[in-house]
Design a protein around this motif. Structure first.
Motif, mmCIF file in Angstrom:
data_model
loop_
_atom_site.group_PDB
_atom_site.id
_atom_site.type_symbol
_atom_site.label_atom_id
_atom_site.label_comp_id
_atom_site.label_asym_id
_atom_site.label_seq_id
_atom_site.Cartn_x
_atom_site.Cartn_y
_atom_site.Cartn_z
ATOM 1 N N TRP A 1 0.782 -1.254 -0.095
ATOM 2 C CA TRP A 1 0.077 0.240 -0.038
ATOM 3 C C TRP A 1 0.996 1.059 0.088
ATOM 4 O O TRP A 1 0.666 2.133 -0.730
ATOM 5 N N PRO B 1 -3.898 3.544 -4.400
ATOM 6 C CA PRO B 1 -4.327 2.438 -4.067
ATOM 7 C C PRO B 1 -5.890 2.349 -3.575
ATOM 8 O O PRO B 1 -6.202 3.214 -2.817
ATOM 9 N N SER C 1 -4.430 -0.506 3.684
ATOM 10 C CA SER C 1 -3.978 0.893 4.460
ATOM 11 C C SER C 1 -2.902 0.590 5.354
ATOM 12 O O SER C 1 -2.355 -0.537 5.526
#
Length: 760
Positions: free
Chosen positions: A277, A391, A395
């Motif tokens: 991410w 993305p 996260s």
């Protein structure tokens, strides 16, 4: 008819909101659910040979009293299909079935139970049932229904907890107050996602009301899930059936007075998901760096003005809190300001400010604002072009709840008729007197009130009469279709009474004695004789016990939505069984028109994962699951509905995705069974039903195959169809494409049969 004046009605309601009289809170309630938990001895029964676990004695005694015998034991192949579907949520493989059927050891059933409970699939199956209760979703709901990019960590916490056999008491405490009880423990913090899972409207313009709504959702959820009490009925008036007063409802609500959502807690250890991410996000940030700098140059000159201007979009009471200097904040003002800061969008506020103040007579008129607003829009369009680099999933943050680290708590008031803007007397945390005479043992710290910790410890206490009863009843309902108390989230007077109270108390007391071990509870059920019974209907049972409350016959159940989809993936050998991680977006029908709310994943590694990992979008439920009564994420979902509609058959039969799985299943069958068509039919049935077809079934299938071959041959001759061999079949050149296409249709029809979507 005489109508009361508003002042008279207010006075009457205020009186009703006072501490309940003897019925509501004075004398100890005699309702069965509030009685202390007993530890009953297993009853004496005549047929001792049938008793494998104490459960069986409790079930058999009422049967013998009715002069009913339990049903014979089901065949082993059918048993392992049943047990695997219940414990894992998917069908077993033919090899697993064969190994169990041929295992002649005395502990064959115990080995099977241990294997099922040791698999990660067990945790995934149990997690799905718990997430129903937690109203889990990967989005917030309401109009905007924004994605919650971090909530999957809570889902993974639940899977991990069941797989590790975390004691249920600890599981409860972590979800209600992990941040308070286990400070510094990342898993415990993630666990508070249970509370954070409430639907929320980030665009709410009355933050005083929103605070009340969120606390109401949390209070009602905790009451239903852990205590099976419909406490929400007491929000507007004393409970009409149970001894819970309005005051007691708001005393429960006050445990959550300072609860605050936090969605940007950095993950302390970054794994592969987080690193990927960050890498993708860095690439996006670099691409839009100059564009964002231009936008920021437009934001900064009006930043403070835009913020103040944005305040005017809120209710007057909310504005009053937002406009106060921090030194004058009350505890509720502090919550409102934090809530605003959490959701503030500087860019959106600045653009609105420029647009709305580009005309004379506006709040802060400036003739240059119109040009700047257009410039702002152009910049946003430029940013939009780079969205594909951003993305979509994953996260580096945690979503949880905590408190605002202040000794003062926002006050909790009884509310007239449940209306947030009509506060009456202030109340302090307390437990419903009908359930417990205990007082909360609240121990504040420098960063937290300690209120939720006190509530969590009371709920998870072995002396609480409800917690263990409620959970074991839910587990029993998973296996037998109905709980011992059928209303699994209502143990109050309006709910049903237990059909076997002694069995319920045995399960609950033994659950606590076994250190709240969920796996030991499941294992005892799996090893019981009552669970091994055949499900064939019996006339004597239908006459003596038409609702099968005594369980002389094992109850058949339609598979849940996730079981159907996941078992089709298993049958077609397509299931990607990796555990955990961000949610996935499988393909959806073109007519769904979900747009960018459902960005379909590109690889089978993502699209063919278990249904547990499918993105739960509150505004866009995944169609295949929704058709088969998946849980609603809007509120506590205690029991799955079982509807029977033509759309369900049509959804499976006409789905391109399901047909693709049928093609893959046909190819698997041909590869594993060889060229002999009789062997192929045997293998197909072994995969789907854990049995071989009867002679009559084979004859029907062979007739279907011959007829379908004729139909396809005609379509090929007319140029309306191109026959082919399923992809991946070995020695495909030796097979007749027409016959192979007919076989795919046969497989598709069998996979859509009633027997596949039922657990017997």
């Amino acid at each position: 008819m005489t109508l009361a004046l508003p002042s008279q009605a207010f006075a009457a309601e205020e009186k009703a909101a006072e501490p309940a009289k003897a019925e509501a809170g004075g004398s100890k309630s005699k309702h069965w659910a509030y009685q202390p938990l007993k530890s009953p001895e297993a009853p004496a029964v005549k047929n001792q040979d049938w008793v494998r676990t104490p459960i069986d004695a409790f079930v058999l005694a009422p049967l013998e009293a009715k002069e009913l015998a339990p049903s014979p034991e089901i065949e082993r192949a059918a048993f392992i299909r049943r047990a695997t579907l219940d414990a894992w949520g998917v069908i077993p493989t033919p090899e697993e079935v064969e190994a169990f059927v041929n295992d002649t050891s005395d502990n064959a059933y115990e080995k099977l139970a241990d294997r099922l409970l040791a698999s990660p699939k067990y945790g995934e199956r149990q997690a799905r049932r718990w997430l129903d209760l937690a109203r889990y979703a990967d989005s917030s709901g309401f109009t905007n229904d924004e994605n919650r990019d971090n909530m999957w960590r809570y889902r993974d916490y639940v899977v991990k907890s069941f797989n590790e056999d975390k004691p249920y008491a600890q599981f409860v405490q972590e979800q209600l107050a992990g941040d308070e009880i286990y400070p510094g423990n990342t898993d415990a913090l993630i666990a508070t996602g249970f509370i954070r899972s409430y639907p929320d409207d980030s665009n709410s313009r009355d933050l005083v009301q929103k605070k009340f709504q969120n606390q109401t959702d949390i209070t009602d959820t905790v009451g239903e899930v852990f205590l099976a009490q419909t406490v929400g009925c007491a929000r507007c008036h004393n409970h009409k059936f149970d001894k819970i007063s309005m005051k007691e409802y708001y005393q429960l609500q006050s445990f959550f007075a300072n609860v605050n959502a936090v969605d940007k807690i950095p993950v302390p250890v970054k794994g592969e998901t987080e690193q990927e991410w960050e890498k993708a996000n860095a690439k996006w940030e670099e691409a839009v760096k100059e564009i964002k700098a231009k936008r920021q140059a437009l934001i900064d000159p009006v930043k403070d003005k835009a913020r103040k201007y944005n305040y005017e979009r809120f209710s007057l009471e909310t504005q009053a809190a937002l406009n106060k200097p921090e030194s004058q904040w009350t505890p509720e003002d502090r919550w409102i300001n934090h809530r605003y800061d959490s959701n503030e969008n500087e860019a959106a506020a600045a653009l609105a400010f420029y647009q709305d103040n580009s005309a004379k007579g506006a709040y802060s008129y400036d003739p240059s604002y119109e040009k700047k607003a257009e410039e702002f829009k152009d910049i946003n369009k430029e940013l939009k072009k780079w969205e594909k680099l951003k993305p979509v999933k994953g996260s580096v943050y945690i979503s949880a709840v905590s408190e605002l680290g202040h000794p003062q708590q926002p006050p909790t008031h009884v509310r007239f008729a449940g209306q947030f803007d009509k506060p009456l007397e202030e109340v302090q945390p307390g437990f419903p007197a009908a359930i417990s005479s205990e007082q909360p043992d609240i121990k504040p710290t420098a960063v937290s009130s300690g209120r939720r910790a006190a509530l969590a410890k009371w709920i998870a206490s072995p002396t609480n009469p409800l917690t263990a009863r409620v959970f074991v009843n839910r587990v029993w309902g998973q296996y037998f279709g109905k709980g011992i108390v059928e209303t699994v989230s209502d143990f109050g007077k309006a709910g049903t009474k237990p059909t076997n109270p002694e069995l319920l108390d045995y399960l609950a007391s033994n659950f606590i004695k076994q250190n709240w071990s969920v796996k030991k509870l499941h294992k005892e059920i799996l090893l019981s004789s009552v669970y091994r019974q055949d499900s064939k209907p019996r006339e004597d049972v239908a006459k003596a016990d038409p609702d099968n409350k005594l369980l002389a016959v094992f109850p058949r159940q339609r598979l849940e939505a996730e079981q159907i989809r996941d078992s089709l993936l298993v049958a077609s050998a397509k299931l990607e069984d990796s555990v955990g991680g961000p949610p996935v977006f499988p393909e959806v029908p073109k007519g769904l028109n979900a747009g960018d709310k459902w960005p379909v994943d590109k690889t089978a590694k993502e699209t063919n994962r278990r249904s547990l990992y499918v993105f739960t979008k509150r505004s866009v439920p995944y169609p295949m699951l929704d058709t088969f009564d998946m849980a609603s994420a809007q509120q506590v979902h205690s029991k799955r509905d079982v509807t029977t509609t033509p759309l369900q058959s049509l959804a499976l039969f006409n789905s391109d995705t399901v047909f693709g799985w049928s093609q893959a299943l046909a190819g698997r069958v041909i590869n594993e069974a060889g060229a002999d068509e009789s062997d192929q039919l045997d293998r197909l049935y072994q995969i789907l039903f854990a049995r071989s077809p009867t002679d009559a079934e084979k004859e029907t299938l062979e007739g279907f195959l011959a007829e379908q071959e004729k139909v396809i041959k005609q379509k090929v001759a007319e140029g309306k169809f191109t026959a082919s061999v399923p992809v991946g079949v070995k020695d495909a050149e030796k097979l007749d494409p027409v016959r192979s296409s007919a076989f795919v249709d046969l497989v598709h029809a069998v996979a859509n049969s009633n027997e596949f979507v039922y657990r017997f």
